[in-house]
Scaffold this motif. Structure first.
Motif, PDB file in Angstrom:
ATOM      1  N   GLU A   1       0.807  -1.216   0.000  1.00 55.87           N
ATOM      2  CA  GLU A   1       0.000   0.000   0.000  1.00 55.87           C
ATOM      3  C   GLU A   1       0.838   1.263   0.000  1.00 55.87           C
ATOM      4  O   GLU A   1       0.313   2.358  -0.074  1.00 55.87           O
ATOM      5  CB  GLU A   1      -0.920  -0.020   1.223  1.00 55.87           C
ATOM      6  N   SER A   2       2.146   1.109   0.148  1.00 60.59           N
ATOM      7  CA  SER A   2       2.998   2.303   0.193  1.00 60.59           C
ATOM      8  C   SER A   2       4.196   2.115  -0.722  1.00 60.59           C
ATOM      9  O   SER A   2       4.421   1.031  -1.257  1.00 60.59           O
ATOM     10  CB  SER A   2       3.502   2.531   1.624  1.00 60.59           C
ATOM     11  N   GLU A   3       4.950   3.214  -0.864  1.00 60.91           N
ATOM     12  CA  GLU A   3       6.182   3.124  -1.678  1.00 60.91           C
ATOM     13  C   GLU A   3       7.402   2.948  -0.771  1.00 60.91           C
ATOM     14  O   GLU A   3       8.531   3.082  -1.207  1.00 60.91           O
ATOM     15  CB  GLU A   3       6.369   4.430  -2.456  1.00 60.91           C
ATOM     16  N   THR A   4       7.179   2.681   0.506  1.00 56.56           N
ATOM     17  CA  THR A   4       8.296   2.685   1.459  1.00 56.56           C
ATOM     18  C   THR A   4       9.090   1.388   1.439  1.00 56.56           C
ATOM     19  O   THR A   4       8.600   0.341   1.028  1.00 56.56           O
ATOM     20  CB  THR A   4       7.771   2.852   2.894  1.00 56.56           C
ATOM     21  N   ASP A   5      10.330   1.506   1.957  1.00 56.82           N
ATOM     22  CA  ASP A   5      11.144   0.311   2.160  1.00 56.82           C
ATOM     23  C   ASP A   5      10.626  -0.459   3.389  1.00 56.82           C
ATOM     24  O   ASP A   5      10.743  -1.680   3.468  1.00 56.82           O
ATOM     25  CB  ASP A   5      12.625   0.682   2.326  1.00 56.82           C
ATOM     26  N   THR A   6      10.020   0.277   4.324  1.00 62.22           N
ATOM     27  CA  THR A   6       9.572  -0.312   5.587  1.00 62.22           C
ATOM     28  C   THR A   6       8.514  -1.401   5.396  1.00 62.22           C
ATOM     29  O   THR A   6       8.496  -2.407   6.112  1.00 62.22           O
ATOM     30  CB  THR A   6       8.967   0.799   6.477  1.00 62.22           C
ATOM     31  N   GLU A   7       7.629  -1.193   4.429  1.00 61.91           N
ATOM     32  CA  GLU A   7       6.492  -2.118   4.320  1.00 61.91           C
ATOM     33  C   GLU A   7       6.948  -3.558   4.076  1.00 61.91           C
ATOM     34  O   GLU A   7       6.270  -4.503   4.479  1.00 61.91           O
ATOM     35  CB  GLU A   7       5.527  -1.641   3.217  1.00 61.91           C
ATOM     36  N   VAL A   8       8.128  -3.734   3.450  1.00 71.23           N
ATOM     37  CA  VAL A   8       8.587  -5.116   3.209  1.00 71.23           C
ATOM     38  C   VAL A   8       8.750  -5.859   4.540  1.00 71.23           C
ATOM     39  O   VAL A   8       8.554  -7.073   4.609  1.00 71.23           O
ATOM     40  CB  VAL A   8       9.915  -5.209   2.402  1.00 71.23           C
ATOM     41  N   ILE A   9       9.075  -5.125   5.602  1.00 74.13           N
ATOM     42  CA  ILE A   9       9.317  -5.778   6.903  1.00 74.13           C
ATOM     43  C   ILE A   9       8.025  -6.430   7.403  1.00 74.13           C
ATOM     44  O   ILE A   9       8.020  -7.579   7.855  1.00 74.13           O
ATOM     45  CB  ILE A   9       9.845  -4.742   7.924  1.00 74.13           C
ATOM     46  N   ALA A  10       6.912  -5.687   7.288  1.00 74.17           N
ATOM     47  CA  ALA A  10       5.629  -6.232   7.760  1.00 74.17           C
ATOM     48  C   ALA A  10       5.259  -7.485   6.969  1.00 74.17           C
ATOM     49  O   ALA A  10       4.825  -8.494   7.537  1.00 74.17           O
ATOM     50  CB  ALA A  10       4.545  -5.163   7.632  1.00 74.17           C
TER      51      ALA A  10
END
Ligand code: F6R
Length: 544
Positions: free
Chosen positions: A121-130
């Protein structure tokens, strides 16, 4: 820079989360968000802009859950928006994560996750962690996190919640700070001490590779292999107001001291481990386009212009292309010789300086390709340029540019090295030596900062003067120009920088007994020449 807070205890978590984020506001941010967990599930609220926007969204919409995490974001991957604000969750909404730092291998991780059917849902690198945790979770979030750590590369401080285990927060630190605060029947987490001071003064700091499991009554710490680690708790005695500047007297000093980290962040992932290659992911110029460049035009204002003058030196030497540097407020009024064979490079910390933006548009209007060097993701300059090289300096709150300037020098060095690599204008061993040298800069900055006492005593000698002169040749002259600007701006002492060889053409008349002259002599090729200019001013009894 981003901020992290977390709470687990007997009170509604949201109160601490908002208060803690407010205490971290001084770090600068572009969006914020919270996740609060109770027996019904996780509630996620996020908003772009100031904390008051988040607070308005939170009111009446967040349950009294007594476990929660919060985040203020400074955009790195993806522009500032509600969707890109943290916390981020997996496809099921069961796992939520906040993150400071940069996941270097996120593109490759994301590709795999997309192929396995995850929705982002986002363009962030963080979302891969979830999403990775969603795959790894088998009923024990702690175990899933240990496995996760072997998959992530880069720097990260994480706070993680799992709906199935509402009695804990998992925190991880790797190259990005995290602090645990201890209370009675409640525990806290934050990326910086000011967020905790009003709630507890008993804290400990996580070290790299450590994982903390916060529960209401206890906090356990382990290494990345789940082996227990004993932490020493200490009492903080800071004054809360001073603490918001990280204990520094003012933001400019804090930002000067942030340089080693800013250097590391700006270099991260851009030089190969063996120092033979530069990678600039954000620059999409093809090999043919780079080979077709006939000229480079650098445009910027103030400090960024001075960074451009350094870049001219490097590019002409390494890439063997003619480079012009213009002050942005002059550029579009002088009918510049810019065409489709020109590479325009605009430099702007904020990415919003009107003259620089106008120069960018002028360059594009004349058919040139524009590369921007900027510090603010999603800024106007970043949006309008064809390619962007970000300086990962974090927010610069002080008006006078410090860490932004030095990270601009690094980004521009990388660009020059990249152009040389593609055009084959530097021999491989030479390029490799330059790249290896760039990697030593964070440690070198630390060594300079360790001389604070000497610098302070020198400043004490200069402060009573009304005029200060800076001299240098080549690169040193470009740096001298920035030195004189900073001295004027900060101390209100008049200062002037001169190419050292120009002194004798008039200005020497102002060099009299005791006048301070700051001489820069860092390049072997012109060292002797500069030393002879130093002798000239010493002969007039200047204080050098
Ligand atoms: C001086 C300073 C200014 C800026 C200039 C350009 O310390 O900060 O000279 O460098 O106003 O600003 P940006 O880089 O945001 O375009």
């Amino acid at each position: 820079m981003c901020g992290i807070v977390g709470y687990i205890g007997e009170k509604p978590a949201i109160d601490f989360l908002i208060d803690g984020l407010r205490k971290l506001e001084y770090r600068g941010y572009d969006s914020a968000g919270v996740a609060v967990l109770d027996h019904r599930g996780t509630q996620l609220v996020k908003s772009v802009g100031k904390l008051k926007n988040l607070q308005e969204k939170v009111e009446g919409n967040v349950n009294g859950g007594m476990v929660g995490i919060g985040h203020t974001r400074w955009a790195t991957h993806g522009r500032p928006s509600d969707a890109n604000a943290h916390p981020h969750s997996d496809c099921t909404g069961n796992i939520v994560v906040v993150h400071n730092g940069i996941i270097e291998n996120f593109l490759e991780l994301k590709e795999g996750l997309l192929q396995r059917g995850h929705r982002f849902e986002s363009e962030t690198d963080t979302e891969v962690i979830a999403h990775l945790l969603e795959e790894l979770y088998q009923g024990d979030i702690e175990q899933a996190v240990y496995v996760l750590l072997n998959k992530l590369q880069g720097s990260f401080a994480l706070a993680i919640l799992a709906r199935q285990e509402p009695d804990k927060i998992i925190a991880v630190r790797q190259d990005s700070p995290l602090i645990v605060g201890l209370g009675d029947g409640e525990n806290y987490l934050a990326s910086d001490i000011p967020a905790l001071l009003q709630h507890t003064r008993r804290i400990f700091i996580l070290n790299d590779g450590e994982v903390a499991i916060l529960e209401k009554e206890s906090v356990r710490v382990t290494d990345r292999d789940a082996r227990p680690v004993k932490k020493e708790v200490f009492a903080v005695k800071w004054d809360p107001v001073a603490a918001e500047k990280g204990g520094y007297e003012h933001f400019m000093l804090k930002e000067i001291y942030e340089q080693p980290k800013a250097f590391r962040d700006t270099l991260t992932g851009r030089i190969s481990p063996d120092s033979t290659r530069v990678t600039l992911d954000e620059v999409h110029l093809t090999v043919d386009q780079i080979r077709a460049i006939r000229k480079v035009a650098i445009v910027a204002c103030g400090t960024a212009y001075h960074a451009g003058l350094v870049a001219k030196n490097l590019m002409e030497k390494w890439v063997r292309l003619p480079v012009e540097v213009d002050v942005a407020s002059e550029f579009r009024y002088r009918d510049p010789l810019v065409d489709p064979e020109t590479l325009v490079v605009v430099i702007s910390q904020s990415g919003e300086t009107a003259d620089t933006l106008a120069a960018l548009r002028e360059g594009k209007r004349r058919g040139a390709r524009v590369v921007a060097v900027t510090n603010v993701v999603g800024s106007s300059v970043a949006r309008e340029a064809d390619d962007v090289i970000y300086t990962w300096a974090g927010p610069e709150i002080a008006v006078a540019s410090t860490k932004a300037y030095t990270t601009q020098l690094i980004a521009l060095s990388l660009l020059a090295a990249y152009l040389a690599q593609v055009r084959g204008t530097l021999e491989k061993p030479v390029l490799s030596r330059l790249l290896a040298e760039l990697k030593t800069l964070p440690a070198k900055a630390e060594a300079v900062l360790a001389q604070e006492d000497r610098i302070r005593s020198l400043a004490g000698r200069l402060v009573k003067h009304e005029d200060v002169f800076f001299i240098g040749r080549g690169l040193d002259f470009a740096v001298a120009l920035e030195g004189q600007l900073k001295l004027k701006e900060i101390s209100y002492i008049h200062a002037e920088a001169l190419a050292a060889g120009e002194l004798k053409h008039g200005t020497l008349a102002l060099i009299t007994k005791g006048v301070p002259v700051i001489a820069l002599a860092t390049q072997e090729s012109v060292f002797e020449k500069t030393v002879s200019n130093i002798r000239e001013v010493k002969a007039r009894d200047a204080f050098v």
